[in-house]
Write an enzyme that holds these catalytic residues in place. Structure first.
Site, PDB file in Angstrom:
ATOM      1  N   ASN A 127       0.720  -1.280  -0.038  1.00  0.00           N
ATOM      2  CA  ASN A 127       0.028  -0.029  -0.081  1.00  0.00           C
ATOM      3  C   ASN A 127       0.890   1.287   0.025  1.00  0.00           C
ATOM      4  OD1 ASN A 127       0.816  -0.578   2.567  1.00  0.00           O
ATOM      5  ND2 ASN A 127      -1.124   0.232   3.416  1.00  0.00           N
ATOM      6  N   GLY A 128       2.215   1.077  -0.420  1.00  0.00           N
ATOM      7  CA  GLY A 128       2.933   2.401  -0.108  1.00  0.00           C
ATOM      8  C   GLY A 128       3.084   3.089  -1.817  1.00  0.00           C
TER       9      GLY A 128
ATOM     10  N   THR B  98      16.581   2.105   1.426  1.00  0.00           N
ATOM     11  CA  THR B  98      17.965   2.791   1.758  1.00  0.00           C
ATOM     12  C   THR B  98      18.104   3.389   3.160  1.00  0.00           C
ATOM     13  OG1 THR B  98      16.886   4.877   0.958  1.00  0.00           O
ATOM     14  CG2 THR B  98      18.222   3.722  -0.761  1.00  0.00           C
TER      15      THR B  98
ATOM     16  N   ASN C 244      18.673   2.837  -6.183  1.00  0.00           N
ATOM     17  CA  ASN C 244      17.928   3.446  -7.348  1.00  0.00           C
ATOM     18  C   ASN C 244      17.656   2.513  -8.218  1.00  0.00           C
ATOM     19  OD1 ASN C 244      16.922   5.110  -9.750  1.00  0.00           O
ATOM     20  ND2 ASN C 244      17.052   6.768  -7.926  1.00  0.00           N
TER      21      ASN C 244
ATOM     22  N   HIS D  62      14.356  16.506  -3.556  1.00  0.00           N
ATOM     23  CA  HIS D  62      13.431  15.517  -3.418  1.00  0.00           C
ATOM     24  C   HIS D  62      12.117  16.251  -2.917  1.00  0.00           C
ATOM     25  CE1 HIS D  62      16.322  12.625  -3.893  1.00  0.00           C
ATOM     26  NE2 HIS D  62      15.380  11.606  -4.469  1.00  0.00           N
ATOM     27  N   HIS D  63      10.927  15.608  -2.717  1.00  0.00           N
ATOM     28  CA  HIS D  63       9.687  15.970  -2.172  1.00  0.00           C
ATOM     29  C   HIS D  63       9.788  16.285  -0.698  1.00  0.00           C
ATOM     30  CE1 HIS D  63       9.166  12.029  -0.484  1.00  0.00           C
ATOM     31  NE2 HIS D  63       9.780  11.559  -1.815  1.00  0.00           N
TER      32      HIS D  63
ATOM     33  N   LYS E 189      10.059  13.723   1.988  1.00  0.00           N
ATOM     34  CA  LYS E 189      11.412  12.777   2.271  1.00  0.00           C
ATOM     35  C   LYS E 189      11.941  12.980   3.701  1.00  0.00           C
ATOM     36  CE  LYS E 189      15.456  10.666  -0.144  1.00  0.00           C
ATOM     37  NZ  LYS E 189      14.721   9.517   0.090  1.00  0.00           N
TER      38      LYS E 189
ATOM     39  N   GLY F 220      19.375   8.021  -0.303  1.00  0.00           N
ATOM     40  CA  GLY F 220      20.421   7.072  -0.759  1.00  0.00           C
ATOM     41  C   GLY F 220      21.126   6.918  -2.235  1.00  0.00           C
ATOM     42  N   THR F 221      20.460   7.531  -3.109  1.00  0.00           N
ATOM     43  CA  THR F 221      20.909   7.642  -4.333  1.00  0.00           C
ATOM     44  C   THR F 221      22.131   8.622  -4.425  1.00  0.00           C
ATOM     45  OG1 THR F 221      18.916   7.314  -5.548  1.00  0.00           O
ATOM     46  CG2 THR F 221      20.544   8.327  -6.890  1.00  0.00           C
TER      47      THR F 221
END
Length: 263
Positions: A14-15, A92, A116, A148-149, A152, A158-159
């Site tokens: 559900n993520g 990550t 990623n 990022h959004h 986060k 992690g990338t």
């Protein structure tokens, strides 16, 4: 050749990525054999078994795709090892002990682990390693910029860390010994050979990463932008299909894409 369709289970059904995976699994020619949620409750719009116990899911599929949380990794690693189920891991922010659990599982089952699953990010990271080798820290400052959004929770991403680690590997050094992150206040001059990180957060940006090499005479920038999280789901399903019939071991997206080892 195995004529049976590959059965893929999704941890964290559900993520955000889990829901995209539920669409990409059948699109990739595999069977969605179920997923997990925290309490085992069904997911609206999905007609597949849902479990609370990762081990039960693992027993009912060939590969588990996992984009959950670092806190679940050790438990999930034990489940994959005990059930002999292949594992695609995109979680990550792992601690040394959590990574050790992954490494132990990979002695028994095949595991693709990546920060990623985008083919583009894989190639940029590979280039970052090669450029790190060609552009010495004494002459070229290396900086990693990511955005990022606003939801986060970890920084650097992690990338971004994977890209920085690639630069460090290219230079034959440990990232942990040269990382500069979160500069603030009177920091003094930039340390020679440092690998710097800057993290930006805002809106609903899926992911932007740049690796920047700057000397006194030139600048080279590698940039990747993700427009849709679906790229991660598509790459993870590709990794799951690649894992079929692989021997136990810890693999990367370089292996999935058929790229030669970087020397």
């Amino acid at each position: 050749m195995n004529a049976q369709p590959l059965r893929i289970g999704i941890a964290g059904l559900n993520g955000r990525v889990g829901r995209l995976l539920a669409e990409e699994v059948p699109a990739g020619g595999a069977v969605l054999s179920g997923g997990t949620t925290r309490d085992g409750s069904p997911v609206a719009g999905l007609d597949c078994p849902v479990y609370a116990d990762i081990a039960v899911l693992a027993r009912n599929c060939d590969v588990v795709i996992d984009f959950t949380h670092a806190d679940t990794v050790a438990r999930h690693a034990d489940a994959m090892r005990e059930t002999g189920t292949a594992w695609v891991l995109g979680t990550t922010g792992l601690s040394a002990m959590q990574q050790q659990a992954v490494d132990v599982a990979a002695r028994t089952v095949p595991v693709v682990q990546a920060a990623n699953f985008s083919a583009g990010v894989t190639l940029v990271t590979r280039l970052a390693r090669q450029m790190g080798a060609a552009l010495p820290g004494s002459d070229y400052d290396a900086e990693i910029l990511e955005m990022h959004h606003r939801q986060k929770v970890d920084a650097p991403s992690g990338t971004a860390l994977a890209m920085g680690r690639a630069v460090a590997e290219g230079r034959g050094i440990r990232l942990e010994d040269h990382i500069e992150s979160g500069r603030d206040g009177h920091t003094g001059p930039r340390a020679d050979g440092a690998i710097g990180f800057a993290a930006l957060r805002g809106g609903q940006i899926v992911g932007e990463h740049s690796v920047i090499f700057t000397s006194g005479h030139e600048q080279i920038t590698l940039t990747h932008r993700s427009f849709d999280r679906r790229v991660y789901a598509t790459g993870a399903v590709r990794a799951a299909r690649w894992l079929r019939a692989r021997a136990a071991g810890l693999y990367t997206m370089d292996n999935v894409l058929g790229l030669d080892p970087v020397t």
